[in-house]
Design a protein around this motif. Sequence first.
Motif, PDB file in Angstrom:
ATOM      1  N   PRO A 246       0.813  -1.220   0.000  1.00 27.44           N
ATOM      2  CA  PRO A 246       0.000   0.000   0.000  1.00 27.44           C
ATOM      3  C   PRO A 246       0.849   1.274   0.000  1.00 27.44           C
ATOM      4  CG  PRO A 246      -0.903  -1.597   1.539  1.00 27.44           C
ATOM      5  CD  PRO A 246       0.431  -2.128   1.093  1.00 27.44           C
ATOM      6  N   ALA A 247       1.929   1.273   0.804  1.00 29.21           N
ATOM      7  CA  ALA A 247       2.793   2.453   0.849  1.00 29.21           C
ATOM      8  C   ALA A 247       3.501   2.670  -0.482  1.00 29.21           C
ATOM      9  CB  ALA A 247       3.811   2.313   1.978  1.00 29.21           C
ATOM     10  N   PHE A 248       3.906   1.569  -1.137  1.00 27.33           N
ATOM     11  CA  PHE A 248       4.537   1.667  -2.456  1.00 27.33           C
ATOM     12  C   PHE A 248       3.585   2.294  -3.462  1.00 27.33           C
ATOM     13  CE2 PHE A 248       4.982  -0.450  -6.632  1.00 27.33           C
ATOM     14  CZ  PHE A 248       6.188   0.095  -7.027  1.00 27.33           C
ATOM     15  N   GLN A 249       2.333   1.830  -3.468  1.00 27.00           N
ATOM     16  CA  GLN A 249       1.358   2.396  -4.389  1.00 27.00           C
ATOM     17  C   GLN A 249       1.096   3.864  -4.079  1.00 27.00           C
ATOM     18  OE1 GLN A 249      -2.069  -0.146  -4.194  1.00 27.00           O
ATOM     19  NE2 GLN A 249      -1.174  -1.720  -5.498  1.00 27.00           N
ATOM     20  N   ALA A 250       1.027   4.191  -2.781  1.00 29.48           N
ATOM     21  CA  ALA A 250       0.787   5.583  -2.401  1.00 29.48           C
ATOM     22  C   ALA A 250       1.920   6.491  -2.870  1.00 29.48           C
ATOM     23  CB  ALA A 250       0.615   5.683  -0.887  1.00 29.48           C
ATOM     24  N   SER A 251       3.156   5.979  -2.825  1.00 28.25           N
ATOM     25  CA  SER A 251       4.291   6.798  -3.255  1.00 28.25           C
ATOM     26  C   SER A 251       4.237   7.120  -4.738  1.00 28.25           C
ATOM     27  CB  SER A 251       5.605   6.080  -2.929  1.00 28.25           C
ATOM     28  OG  SER A 251       5.793   4.952  -3.776  1.00 28.25           O
ATOM     29  N   LEU A 252       3.513   6.288  -5.493  1.00 30.59           N
ATOM     30  CA  LEU A 252       3.374   6.512  -6.934  1.00 30.59           C
ATOM     31  C   LEU A 252       2.046   7.177  -7.276  1.00 30.59           C
ATOM     32  CD1 LEU A 252       4.754   3.105  -8.256  1.00 30.59           C
ATOM     33  CD2 LEU A 252       5.913   5.312  -8.273  1.00 30.59           C
ATOM     34  N   GLY A 253       1.342   7.679  -6.247  1.00 30.63           N
ATOM     35  CA  GLY A 253       0.032   8.263  -6.454  1.00 30.63           C
ATOM     36  C   GLY A 253      -0.031   9.316  -7.553  1.00 30.63           C
TER      37      GLY A 253
ATOM     38  N   ILE B  22      -7.977   2.108  -7.621  1.00 31.91           N
ATOM     39  CA  ILE B  22      -8.726   3.143  -6.906  1.00 31.91           C
ATOM     40  C   ILE B  22      -9.825   2.551  -6.036  1.00 31.91           C
ATOM     41  CG2 ILE B  22     -10.218   5.160  -7.196  1.00 31.91           C
ATOM     42  CD1 ILE B  22      -8.625   5.736  -9.799  1.00 31.91           C
ATOM     43  N   ASP B  23     -10.566   1.602  -6.599  1.00 36.88           N
ATOM     44  CA  ASP B  23     -11.722   1.060  -5.885  1.00 36.88           C
ATOM     45  C   ASP B  23     -11.424  -0.228  -5.124  1.00 36.88           C
ATOM     46  OD1 ASP B  23     -13.193   3.145  -6.977  1.00 36.88           O
ATOM     47  OD2 ASP B  23     -13.817   1.966  -8.716  1.00 36.88           O
ATOM     48  N   GLY B  24     -10.373  -0.934  -5.530  1.00 37.61           N
ATOM     49  CA  GLY B  24     -10.055  -2.195  -4.882  1.00 37.61           C
ATOM     50  C   GLY B  24      -9.474  -1.992  -3.494  1.00 37.61           C
ATOM     51  N   THR B  25      -9.739  -2.954  -2.618  1.00 41.01           N
ATOM     52  CA  THR B  25      -9.182  -2.903  -1.268  1.00 41.01           C
ATOM     53  C   THR B  25      -7.894  -3.729  -1.213  1.00 41.01           C
ATOM     54  OG1 THR B  25     -10.495  -4.817  -0.608  1.00 41.01           O
ATOM     55  CG2 THR B  25     -11.449  -2.645  -0.238  1.00 41.01           C
ATOM     56  N   HIS B  26      -7.102  -3.494  -0.204  1.00 38.03           N
ATOM     57  CA  HIS B  26      -5.890  -4.295   0.000  1.00 38.03           C
ATOM     58  C   HIS B  26      -6.296  -5.548   0.757  1.00 38.03           C
ATOM     59  CE1 HIS B  26      -3.248  -1.237  -1.596  1.00 38.03           C
ATOM     60  NE2 HIS B  26      -3.859  -0.347  -0.837  1.00 38.03           N
ATOM     61  N   LEU B  27      -6.403  -6.637   0.013  1.00 34.74           N
ATOM     62  CA  LEU B  27      -6.958  -7.871   0.556  1.00 34.74           C
ATOM     63  C   LEU B  27      -6.000  -8.514   1.551  1.00 34.74           C
ATOM     64  CD1 LEU B  27      -8.371  -9.332  -2.780  1.00 34.74           C
ATOM     65  CD2 LEU B  27      -9.631  -8.100  -1.007  1.00 34.74           C
ATOM     66  N   ASN B  28      -6.577  -9.134   2.561  1.00 33.77           N
ATOM     67  CA  ASN B  28      -5.799  -9.895   3.536  1.00 33.77           C
ATOM     68  C   ASN B  28      -5.178 -11.108   2.863  1.00 33.77           C
ATOM     69  OD1 ASN B  28      -6.005 -12.431   5.500  1.00 33.77           O
ATOM     70  ND2 ASN B  28      -5.457 -10.623   6.705  1.00 33.77           N
ATOM     71  N   ALA B  29      -3.881 -11.334   3.084  1.00 32.69           N
ATOM     72  CA  ALA B  29      -3.165 -12.398   2.385  1.00 32.69           C
ATOM     73  C   ALA B  29      -3.739 -13.780   2.705  1.00 32.69           C
ATOM     74  CB  ALA B  29      -1.679 -12.350   2.740  1.00 32.69           C
TER      75      ALA B  29
END
Length: 229
Positions: A178-185, A205-212
Amino acid sequence: MVPVWERPEPQPRAAPVPLSRAKIAATAIRLADAHGLDELSLRKIAKELGVGPMRLYDYVTNRSELLDLMVDAVYAQIAEAGRHADWRATVLAIARTTRAAALDHEWFSDLLGGRPHLGPHALAVGEATAAALSQAPGVHDIDDLQRALGALNAYLIGALRREVTERRTARATGTDEPAFQASLGPYLTRVFESGRYPTIARLVIDGTHLNAEDTFNHNLTTVLDGITR
């Protein structure tokens, strides 16, 4: 050469440090857990055990045999998942225990997908899995069973390697997904505004960060549903 599984253990010696293949494998696993396979060597294992490197060659002739012993020791943990009355419960238990073992011993995932593992515990896990899948409603003959095992193993190997790789990457970079994606926002915003990647934009944008763990179990169930039908 006689496989390591069929060679008898060397006779005990009058030495300050008693050795066995199990003890050598356990030490190797501890070192690999801490430092990875690239840092593993017979010399380092010997130092950890407090013996000369040449003593280890009485028990294992090369690194390949050492890895065989390590892998089979992990399969011994997986074999404890045991058999259940229902074929599906057996496969689910083995698959989930395999995931747990791979997360405890990340190097284990690096050794999946090559030549088959043929140690006694690996064979026990393979037998339990094959026997269970042979009872699945969609498995009627040996060809069906081969395809079912292939589909299950392909899923397990891919899922475990991806999860372990993500964990390693997060540790190495100090940044989770999530932090990696945010850095490329800002970059992603500009790209998605072009309209060229609408489906990927929805996923990000709409997808959630699913539990592994939830994702693993959901996809595993999907694979078994496909085999059943």
